[in-house]
Design a protein around this motif. Sequence first.
Motif, PDB file in Angstrom:
ATOM      1  N   LEU A 390       0.579  -1.257  -0.062  1.00  0.00           N
ATOM      2  CA  LEU A 390       0.006  -0.071  -0.014  1.00  0.00           C
ATOM      3  C   LEU A 390       0.802   1.368   0.084  1.00  0.00           C
ATOM      4  O   LEU A 390       0.595   2.230  -0.696  1.00  0.00           O
ATOM      5  N   ILE A 391       1.890   1.289   0.970  1.00  0.00           N
ATOM      6  CA  ILE A 391       2.752   2.512   1.003  1.00  0.00           C
ATOM      7  C   ILE A 391       3.487   2.701  -0.377  1.00  0.00           C
ATOM      8  O   ILE A 391       3.581   3.735  -0.950  1.00  0.00           O
ATOM      9  N   MET A 392       4.088   1.811  -0.907  1.00  0.00           N
ATOM     10  CA  MET A 392       5.044   1.713  -2.243  1.00  0.00           C
ATOM     11  C   MET A 392       4.010   1.802  -3.285  1.00  0.00           C
ATOM     12  O   MET A 392       4.589   2.804  -4.367  1.00  0.00           O
ATOM     13  N   SER A 393       3.101   1.485  -3.486  1.00  0.00           N
ATOM     14  CA  SER A 393       2.268   1.563  -4.577  1.00  0.00           C
ATOM     15  C   SER A 393       1.355   2.932  -4.573  1.00  0.00           C
ATOM     16  O   SER A 393       1.167   3.327  -5.783  1.00  0.00           O
ATOM     17  N   SER A 394       1.353   3.598  -3.513  1.00  0.00           N
ATOM     18  CA  SER A 394       0.820   4.962  -3.616  1.00  0.00           C
ATOM     19  C   SER A 394       1.919   6.191  -3.907  1.00  0.00           C
ATOM     20  O   SER A 394       1.625   7.316  -3.950  1.00  0.00           O
TER      21      SER A 394
END
Length: 484
Positions: A390-394
């Motif tokens: 979730l963090i890296m994809s955002s």
Amino acid sequence: MNNNIVSENNIEDKVYSKSRWLILAILVTQPFMACLDSSIVNVALPTIGQKLSITMSSAEWIISSYLIIISAAILIFGRLGDMKGKCKVFLNGILMFVLGSLLCGISNSITTLVISRIIQAIGAAMVMSTNQGIITDIFPPNERGKALGISGSFVALGSILGPALGGLIITYLSWNYIFLINIPIGVVAYFFGRKHLPISKSTNNVSLDKYGALMFVISTIFIFSSIMLSQQLGFSNIYILSALIFGIIIFLLFLFIESKIKNPMLDLLLFKNRSFSINLFCAFIAFAALSTVNVIQPFYLSDILKFSPSEISLIMISYPAVLFIASPLSGSLSDKIGSKKLTLLGLLFTSISLFLISSLNEHSNKLTIVLVLCLLGLSNGLFQSPNTNLIMSSAPKNKLGIAGGTNALVRNLGLVFGVSISTSILYYRMSNVAGYRVLGTIPGRDDIFVYGMKGVYILAGIVCLIAFIFSLIDGVKSLKSQNN
């Protein structure tokens, strides 16, 4: 000579093939080494303390110095990864980690050991700040959760082998070998990394924000060192209080300057993305809670329940063993059903696990301890990979280095904060009952340690429950925005 030099824009085309799984195999050696080292040190801490004739509070600096320096340096190397190439920083980090491990292995005093841990931490910061960015770079969205899950399983594998190897090394060899074991792993990883990693030929001419980097390092060291030293000197000590206030002022000044300059070390615009910020907050809470178990549990098992190093190793293996199985399954499942549901479930189970661990006492049996640690392993296995996804994809593609560095920083800040606050609360509660300042277990008064430990775990469980509520609210808002 590395034959895999490509331009930054062509990395994706070069590695979106079967070679990305070979590259992943190289990348996961770093979290494996770091967790192997960390879990061995946690189990060996009571023995190291005895051999070097130091107190529990002094022995904690072996862990804390490592975590503080990683936290102070990781943003710098994340930014350098975006500027100069993440793979270059990763490979140089392996070399630095190996050097630090060698120096730790030949140390014969707490001073030289802590200095060597600082060198080791610089290498760890270099690889941790770039590892997730490289994985996110080379894997398409439909395989990213699986790849991050595999990376998480190697984190667990390092934690599984660490206690077992630690127990064997302490039993049959000197404690120094718990660090020397990193050297052959690091050398092999560096050799294959030089051969197969896609070294980027960066076209980025932006210079590093040196003043911002310096301010961040200074603020991090002052804030967390003052928190650690407060355990021995107290927060009322003028030097401790002054150092803490100075660190906070420098950090606030750092944030102000970063918001004004053109090419900051930390891009604060990333935090305007609600998903990025909320999931970072949850990662901080989860890792802070986890570190309370890592730092307190070995002393509970050793000093209160009187278990041998080999028994402690077998008990502590239960947590990473379950994490090893759950993490890749959770990562693959997140590719199919989405990551948010799994992070929520992981946070909820983590909170429940900590409440159960708080019920342990001086009469608890091995089976009970193993079962609650298994539940904690399942909880973190459900949480970690989807949360990272979730963090890296955002984050934007051109900011994956600093996003990965920020993620790794926040997790390590959670670990540092967890160690500092949990031991401070532990000693505070123990001191209140004992009637004098306590910095370790009290012979014949196991009940006082258990009282202090119970308060730490209950508080950690409550904080995880708060993080679950924040994440749930974020999930509801995201669902509403999608429907609209």
